[in-house]
Design an enzyme around this catalytic site. Structure first.
Site, short mmCIF file in Angstrom:
data_model
loop_
_atom_site.label_atom_id
_atom_site.label_comp_id
_atom_site.label_asym_id
_atom_site.label_seq_id
_atom_site.Cartn_x
_atom_site.Cartn_y
_atom_site.Cartn_z
N ARG A 174 -15.97 -20.77 -20.62
CA ARG A 174 -16.96 -21.87 -20.64
C ARG A 174 -17.26 -22.36 -22.06
NH1 ARG A 174 -15.70 -21.21 -16.18
NH2 ARG A 174 -16.97 -21.09 -14.29
N SER A 250 -23.83 -24.03 -11.40
CA SER A 250 -24.32 -22.74 -11.93
C SER A 250 -25.20 -23.02 -13.14
CB SER A 250 -23.14 -21.87 -12.38
OG SER A 250 -22.30 -21.66 -11.29
N GLU A 346 -25.99 -22.84 -18.82
CA GLU A 346 -24.71 -23.56 -18.82
C GLU A 346 -24.89 -25.07 -19.06
OE1 GLU A 346 -21.57 -22.25 -15.92
OE2 GLU A 346 -21.36 -24.41 -15.69
#
Ligand code: FAD
Length: 351
Positions: A174, A250, A346
């Site tokens: 990520r 998420s 995130e």
């Protein structure tokens, strides 16, 4: 920050738009004071021109990973240009250039239809192709970095296009160079994909494997379109559709901890959900940690933790960015207090 648009040059006869609603899957009401639509290649030069008087510059794709304030000053750049260009086959790969404003899922479907499999595990991820390298999108055992040959960027300061190799993109879980201060000076213009001619299924993810093999039986019989359909079915079952229940996917990354910390956590939490990494570290399921703290289905004001998916925060009505930040802080504090693990957010927060 400057919001003034007085005396701005009218370059290419393409003026800025004002008070434009910024699309975002969390359904936060947010207006761009000054918005520039990128619809063709010539428009990239305008970013550099306008950025001389308006800062900061915010690049917006589909708005599926953003927490936005009521109003965003500076220059908001909306990526709308679309194009797919097949370059040819070389060294056992199909090379394809895809322009940043293409919708990610449409590109995955198109690639599959054209006979260029590989991306099927990443189906139905919301957003644009240009945003995919930014956080190195991943799902069901694959990350997009595996399929990227290079990325073409527009360097806002230098006002030039440049191409970065995959190594220069510094992809990890990520993460990428596009999240660094230097990378934030760049706009991703297009992504060059290298998709394998000799395709192999990736069924490492247990739930996907079960789903695919329950209909296909033998792994050798599995086709990319079976995986594509299974991923779509699983995601539709598990994740709230942002058009029905606004959310940003998420909300926290799965934290990665040392083997020693994992062992210590496991001894007091035998049900701990974790995945061993090639590095020997462990990736903990953030959703499990949040669920154990009693947050699944709970709301704080207008933001609720989804009842089936503790990793997803949802907007139940007229949430603002501060409502989102408030519940996120409480969840993070609870997980820290109970497990000694720090959760990292995130979505990008511009509030
Ligand atoms: C229901 C749901 C499910 C999701 N599932 C997943 C998943 O399985 N895996 C996963 O990894 N993510 C997932 N996400 C997160 C999200 O879909 C991805 O991060 C996606 O890549 C964001 O694309 P976007 O175009 O909406 O980017 P935006 O939200 O518009 O922007 C995100 C960031 O990328 C930057 N950016 C966007 N376009 C460009 C560009 N052309 N150049 C430079 N910077 C740019 C923005 O400035 C911002 O920092 C999910 C989100 C939702 C809502």
């Amino acid at each position: 920050m400057s919001n003034s648009t007085e005396n701005l040059p009218q370059i290419h006869n393409k003026p800025l738009r004002h008070s434009v609603s910024i699309p975002n899957t969390f359904a936060l009401k947010s207006l761009a004071c000054n918005a520039l639509l990128i619809e063709e290649r010539a428009d990239f030069a305008l970013i550099s021109e306008y950025a001389q008087q308006l800062s900061p510059v915010y690049i917006v794709g589909g708005g599926s990973n953003l927490i936005l304030p009521n109003q965003l000053g500076g220059l908001v750049v909306l990526m709308r240009q679309q194009d797919v260009h097949y370059l040819g086959e070389q060294a056992a790969h199909h090379y394809i250039d895809v322009v940043a404003g293409e919708v990610w899922h449409d590109w995955v479907l198109y690639a599959e239809q054209q006979g260029w499999p590989g991306l099927e595990n990443l189906a139905l991820i919301p957003g644009t192709v240009g945003a995919a390298p930014v956080q190195n999108i991943g799902a069901y055992g694959l990350e997009v970095a595996q399929f990227i040959d290079s990325v073409e960027i527009w360097d806002i300061e230098q006002a030039v296009f440049r191409r970065l190799t995959r190594d220069e993109c510094q992809f990890s879980y990520r993460d990428s160079v596009f999240k660094t201060p230097q990378g934030q000076q760049w706009v991703i213009a297009s992504v060059r994909f290298a998709l394998p001619v000799d395709w192999q299924p990736c069924l490492n993810y247990p739930e996907l494997r079960r789903e695919v093999l329950s209909s296909q039986g033998e792994e050798t019989q599995v086709r990319s379109k079976d995986i594509l359909q299974a991923v779509i079915d699983i995601r539709r079952r598990k994740l709230p559709d942002p058009s029905q229940i606004p959310n940003a996917g998420s909300f926290f990354k799965n934290p990665i901890v040392s083997a020693a910390q994992y062992e210590s956590l496991l001894s007091s939490n035998p049900q701990l959900v974790a995945y061993e990494q090639p590095s020997g570290e462990y990736k903990l399921a953030a959703g499990w940690l949040i669920d154990q703290c009693g947050w699944k289905g709970r709301a704080l004001g207008t933001v609720r933790v989804h009842q089936n998916q503790a990793l997803v925060l949802t907007n139940t009505g007229h949430a603002s960015a501060s409502d989102v930040v408030a519940i996120a802080q409480k969840i993070r504090a609870d997980v820290q207090a109970r497990f000694g693990v720090t959760l990292e957010q995130e979505p990008v927060n511009w509030a």
